[in-house]
Enzyme design. Structure first.
Site, PDB file in Angstrom:
ATOM      1  CD1 TRP A 577      -2.834   1.281   0.135  1.00  0.00           C
ATOM      2  CD2 TRP A 577      -2.340   1.903   2.230  1.00  0.00           C
ATOM      3  NE1 TRP A 577      -3.685   2.295   0.479  1.00  0.00           N
ATOM      4  CE2 TRP A 577      -3.411   2.694   1.760  1.00  0.00           C
ATOM      5  CE3 TRP A 577      -1.869   2.110   3.526  1.00  0.00           C
ATOM      6  CZ2 TRP A 577      -4.005   3.691   2.556  1.00  0.00           C
ATOM      7  CZ3 TRP A 577      -2.462   3.086   4.311  1.00  0.00           C
ATOM      8  CH2 TRP A 577      -3.510   3.863   3.821  1.00  0.00           C
ATOM      9  CE  LYS A 610       3.821 -14.821   8.751  1.00  0.00           C
ATOM     10  NZ  LYS A 610       3.584 -14.401   7.375  1.00  0.00           N
ATOM     11  CE  LYS A 613      -8.274 -18.047  11.820  1.00  0.00           C
ATOM     12  NZ  LYS A 613      -9.052 -17.625  10.670  1.00  0.00           N
TER      13      LYS A 613
END
Length: 1051
Positions: A577, A610, A613
């Site tokens: 971005w 990292k 889940k």
RNA sequence: GGGCCUAUAGCUCAGUUGGUUAGAGCGCGCGCCUGAUAAGCGCGAGGUCGGUAGUUCGAGUCUACCUAGGCCCA
């Protein structure tokens, strides 16, 4: 909310707060009273602070990374609001692009471009639209629960027609400036997502992963020439066997030395430096010659595969600078359809490109043997075929970092494709210049990670061969004989040419706009839109103007809200971005898109992995909200080094967050609960006042002023962890010094004014602390602030003015000295094994600059448990002086003599003259150029202060009275312990029986009343049956003596 | 192979323009409770600042090289 009248008590504050419950109440209050809206509306439009919210992908749930970013995005605007600025916070949703399409494919159980076309682009895109809306509610829940103030009602979505029209305008504007072109380029290509990726999409997150590939060395046969009439093989190394059927040329380094070997009448060539690696394969072949790469350039060879045997100008050896011998053989095979370097070298040799692989990564005709096979699957049979044909020299495996598709996780291939580009290389120098105007946190990002990236910027591939995105607004003639290209920049322009006004710019509707080619006199060819959509990063980069439908609306607004004052995201957005904002902002407006940017690091688990889940290696955010609260999590994240660009490790149980409750929230809460408890019991209401004359009050108010100033300074440079440090230091001074040392002032009934001063000051300190820390503890801060004041919200306050607080630096310094004296006194006690309960006769402070201590003697006396405090100038009785020169000043003056001076000062070879100068090493030091420090003598119970200019001496000699008092206090402690073990309430009265050795018994008799009073004993017997009458019995050791306590509850 | 970052106490990290004795929290040891807070308070032990060389009167701080780790790129 109701306001306190003069006699209304403060809230009854429990000493232990349940923060999550409080937080939920505050959130409801904010919602009901619309405090956020008021905090924005209450600030003038003429004083805005512009914040851009980077749009998150609206699919999947927020994780710690998002929460962290959200906290930062909340803290800075809250702070600026307090400073009086209006900060609008529109939430944005990034809706387009692969994430949504992948989700839709999964849901519809279809995969691949062909299937989607069959299913229907309109229905497919509808599914995409639904999928991006699926998580919006949950995002809103998270964002609200974390106490992040965001305008959801007035949000923007990249799929809104107004947003898309602005994007269209931007494209046309770039095209008008000559910054858009269509090119045939080799690009990273995701065969699973069936789309090319931009160069920076391959660089996001963990797209580079280890991949094991075959690495093979094969033999090509050069054609004989007049100069060299014998067959000559060349050994070529590659990790992509599947590109060999598309081989069209070989490359050598013209400057590189190659060796010729001969065995069994056959000759072959390999890079001379590579020969060592190939000893086994070379075997006992004889080296028969050496040649420069240049000598090979231009020679033809026999194609390895027959598929493109007729391709013009192909199958020759070319020279290329990128060839080396570090890996492989020094001879490189070129398949221009599948390698960037390959293509540029082949282009130069005018070799037409071939690319026999389809959208799904499968072979097409004319590679007939492997048609329909995926290129990676074809590696094995290709190697087998080469082996059978005896051209395979070596077959091994190769482990390397290889780019993967960030959406599908599959390995990318490089493939030649037609794509639209932004000519970034045209203005990258300008981006580098504009970047200098941006403040980056951490600072090194500017010229490091981001600056370097800008300097190496390449043209940006912005087209995606997909469905759910802003369409590329280019229409092209479908007959190359009558070429024509039209670019559109608005709905109105489309309407003018096609006679249709679109209210949905998505495919397939926009594709239906077709018209005859005006340049075709036959009238047969048609203008059709190119089928691609834009890279969704083009859209997020358009956010500053597209969110307000610029330039179709809000022109003035945009002018005043560009560039942004502040944005923040994680570090990797330097390639995402931050970068696309920079590209579009430079190209369209020639300005930097933002002025301050905080790059934070990544949240990892306790072992540095990292968060995943699947591994469940992190605590769930909801659980943290429920257990410790959103403010604790906020502080934990924001106080950590993660905001200085480093990573943050979070343990599975959330211990770090619990620590925040212990070390930050509880102490603040306890100060609050202390205030309320005693203010209520004394029936006192406090007011904001900074004029109490009491020295402790002036001390803490001065500290408050320092705090306000320090927080301003830290926020000025966006140092959020630094603010946290300042706040915790202040809270420590408030609780563990100011309140502790002021305690009796809060319940002295004889001096009403003095008591009121104490309450007013504590109130003022608390209220100011809460204002200053409210961006960092918005929920708990709100609860406490509202409990203390009649105001509605701490977030509607004005920032405190540091100048209004008494800033007495000398007093702060003196108080630090007082604390130093106490600490040192306690340290001397410990050194000599004298417990604090044992009162001592005297504490002496000897040294210079002691006058300031005079008002604090009582305080020291109490803190160190001595009967008398004496200030003495007679240092030499207890200590020797040592000389400390002021090196910073003298260094400049003395230069090389400096070391002699330091040596002399350390060895004591110096003397002080009557005029205040010091002589040493042949040099005279003026006052101010040195300091005299004390060095405590051996054999005396003393110790130097931290500042080394005074010492603290304890008189350790005990007389009978002191000894007995100490013993009495020891006994009290043992009895209190017994009370506790007997599980008595603090107010229970008791009957006591003690069984004590003689000395202790004497002490107990001497201090009988004190003991009884302190332990709430109605009866105290010093002889008798301890265990009688069902008494609770407690035994303890005091030194070498044993004592027994028997107690029973008095009824 | 190149670029950027990081390397300081057992752990996690601060450390201003170079200045003599490098700080905090956690953990550890010892001590302190009944007029807020034991989910507390105080005191203490524990590092020569990854290594080497250099610049300098003086280097945790500046420079070069090296080592290890992370990120990015080739």
């Amino acid at each position: 909310m109701s306001s306190h009248d003069a006699k209304k008590p403060y809230p009854e504050v429990p000493p232990q707060a349940r923060f999550p419950e409080i937080e939920k109440r505050v959130l409801e209050f904010w919602k009901a009273e619309k405090i956020f809206a008021e905090s924005v509306a209450g600030r003038p439009e003429s004083n805005e602070y512009v914040f851009y919210d980077g749009p998150p992908f609206a699919n999947g749930l927020p994780h710690y990374g998002h929460l962290l970013t959200g906290y930062v995005k909340d803290i800075v605007p809250r702070y600026q609001t307090l400073r009086g600025r209006r900060v609008e916070r529109r939430f944005g949703w990034d809706c387009h692009g692969l994430p949504a399409e992948m989700e839709a494919e999964k849901k519809l159980e279809i995969s691949g471009r062909a299937k989607i076309m069959d299913y229907g682009i309109d229905r497919f895109n509808d599914t995409c639209r639904t999928s991006v809306q699926k998580y919006t509610q949950e995002w809103e829940n998270y964002v609200t629960r974390q106490a992040r103030w965001v305008d959801f009602e007035n949000d923007y979505k990249t799929m809104d027609v107004s947003y898309m029209e602005s994007v269209m305008w931007a494209f046309k504007e770039l095209h008008r400036k000559g910054l858009i072109y269509e090119g045939y380029r080799v690009m990273p290509y995701s065969w699973a997502a069936e789309t090319p990726l931009s160069n920076f999409e391959t660089r996001l997150d963990d797209s580079y992963r280890e991949k094991q590939d075959p690495a093979i060395t094969v033999r090509f046969e050069l054609e004989a020439t007049a100069d060299d009439p014998h067959p000559l093989g060349v050994w070529v190394w590659t990790t992509t066997p599947w590109t060999l059927p598309s081989n069209l040329a070989l490359a050598v380094g013209p400057e590189i030395e190659y060796a010729i070997y001969r065995a069994d009448g056959q000759r072959f060539v390999i890079g001379a430096a590579a020969a060592e690696k190939y000893q086994k394969e070379i075997g006992d072949a004889e080296r028969v010659g050496t040649l420069q790469g240049q000598a090979l350039v231009g020679r033809s060879y026999r194609p390895l595969f027959p598929f493109f045997a007729d391709n013009p100008k192909s199958f020759v050896v070319l020279g290329a600078d990128f060839v080396n011998t570090e890996e492989g053989t020094g001879i490189v095979h070129l398949a221009p359809g599948f390698g960037e370097d390959d293509m540029s070298v082949c282009n130069a040799a005018e070799i037409p490109v071939v690319c026999p692989v389809d959208d799904g990564g499968k072979f097409t005709e004319p590679v007939s043997t492997y048609v329909g096979q995926h290129v990676f699957d074809a590696n094995k049979p290709i190697i087998r075929e080469l082996k059978e044909r005896s051209v395979l020299i070596r077959h091994e495996t190769y482990l390397h970092n290889y780019p993967h598709c960030w959406r599908t996780g599959t390995p990318l291939i490089y493939k030649a494709m037609s794509s639209w580009f932004v000519r970034v290389t045209d203005f990258r120098e300008r981006m580098v210049e504009l970047n200098q105007q941006i403040r980056w946190v951490p600072e090194h990002i500017r010229d490091g990670l981001f600056g370097n990236w800008l300097e190496g910027a390449r043209d940006w591939s912005i087209s995606r061969n997909r469905f759910w995105g802003a369409p590329i607004p280019v229409w092209r003639s479908d007959n190359p004989e009558y070429p024509r290209i039209d670019v559109y920049g608005s709905i109105e322009e489309l309407e003018a040419d096609f006679g249709v006004r679109l209210d949905n710019l998505h495919r397939p509707y926009i594709d239906e706009l077709v018209r005859p080619n005006p340049d075709d006199p036959s009238g047969k060819s048609q203008m059709r839109r190119v089928s691609d959509v834009l890279d969704c990063w083009f859209e997020s980069g358009s956010m500053p103007f597209a969110q307000v439908h610029y330039p179709f609306e809000n022109r003035e607004w945009f002018e005043n809200h560009f560039p942004a004052d502040f944005i923040t995201e994680y570090l990797a957005q330097t390639r995402g971005w931050f970068y696309t904002l920079m590209v579009l902002s430079t190209a369209l407006f020639d300005r930097p898109p933002f002025l301050n940017c905080v790059c934070h690091g990544v949240v990892l688990d306790e072992t540095g992995q990292k968060l995943s889940k699947r591994l469940q290696n992190y605590p769930s955010p909801e659980e943290m909200f429920e257990t410790y609260g959103a403010d604790a999590l906020r502080w934990f994240l924001v106080a950590s080094p993660i905001l200085r660009g480093n990573d943050l490790q979070i343990d599975r149980e959330g211990h770090g967050i619990r620590e925040v409750v212990r070390l930050v929230l509880n102490p603040i809460w306890n100060a609050y609960s202390f205030f309320c408890l005693y203010a209520n019991s004394e029936n006192i209401r406090a007011t904001f006042r900074t004029d109490s004359p009491h020295v402790l009050d002036r001390y803490i108010l001065s500290k408050v002023g320092d705090l306000v100033q320090a927080v301003e300074d830290r926020m000025e440079v966006y140092d959020l962890p630094g603010v946290c440090t300042e706040i915790t230091a202040f809270v420590d001074a408030l609780n563990n010094w100011y309140i502790r040392r002021s305690r009796d002032r809060f319940w002295r009934h004889d001096e009403a004014e003095e008591t009121q001063n104490a309450y007013d000051t504590l109130y003022t300190a608390l209220v100011t602390l809460l204002k200053v820390s409210s961006p960092f503890l918005p929920l708990i801060g709100e609860e406490i602030y509202r409990g203390l004041t009649d105001e509605r919200s701490v977030h509607l306050c004005e920032w405190p003015d540091a100048k209004e607080l008494p800033r007495d630096q000398d007093l702060v310094t003196t108080m630090d000295r007082v604390r130093d004296v106490c600490s040192t006194g306690l340290a001397v006690r410990r050194e000599h094994d004298v417990r604090v309960r044992q009162p001592l006769r005297k504490l002496t402070v000897a040294g210079a600059n002691l006058d300031g201590l005079k008002p604090f003697l009582e305080l020291i006396l109490d803190e160190v448990n001595v009967k008398e405090v004496e200030l003495s100038l007679d240092i030499e009785r207890y200590a020797a002086f040592k000389l400390q020169v002021n090196a910073r000043e003298l260094g400049k003056k003395l230069g090389g003599k400096m070391q002699d001076v330091i040596r002399a000062s350390k060895s004591g070879e110096w003397r002080q003259l009557d005029d205040g100068t010091v002589e040493l090493a042949g040099i005279t030091l003026e006052p101010g150029e040195y300091e005299l420090l004390v060095d405590a003598k051996e054999g005396i119970a003393c110790r130097a202060l931290g500042t080394n200019d005074a010492i603290v001496i304890l008189d350790l000699e005990l007389d009978q009275g002191l000894e007995q008092e100490g013993r009495a206090r020891d006994l009290i402690r043992v009895i209190q312990q017994a009370r506790k073990e007997a599980d008595l309430h603090v107010s229970d009265r008791i009957h006591l029986v003690l069984a004590l050795p003689a000395e202790w018994k004497q002490a107990a008799e001497a201090y009988r009343e004190t003991i009884a009073e302190q332990t709430l004993a109605l009866q105290l017997e010093l002889s008798g049956d301890v265990a009688g009458n069902n008494r609770f019995v407690h035994q303890a050791k005091l030194g070498n003596d044993s004592v027994e306590v028997g107690l029973s509850k008095a009824t």
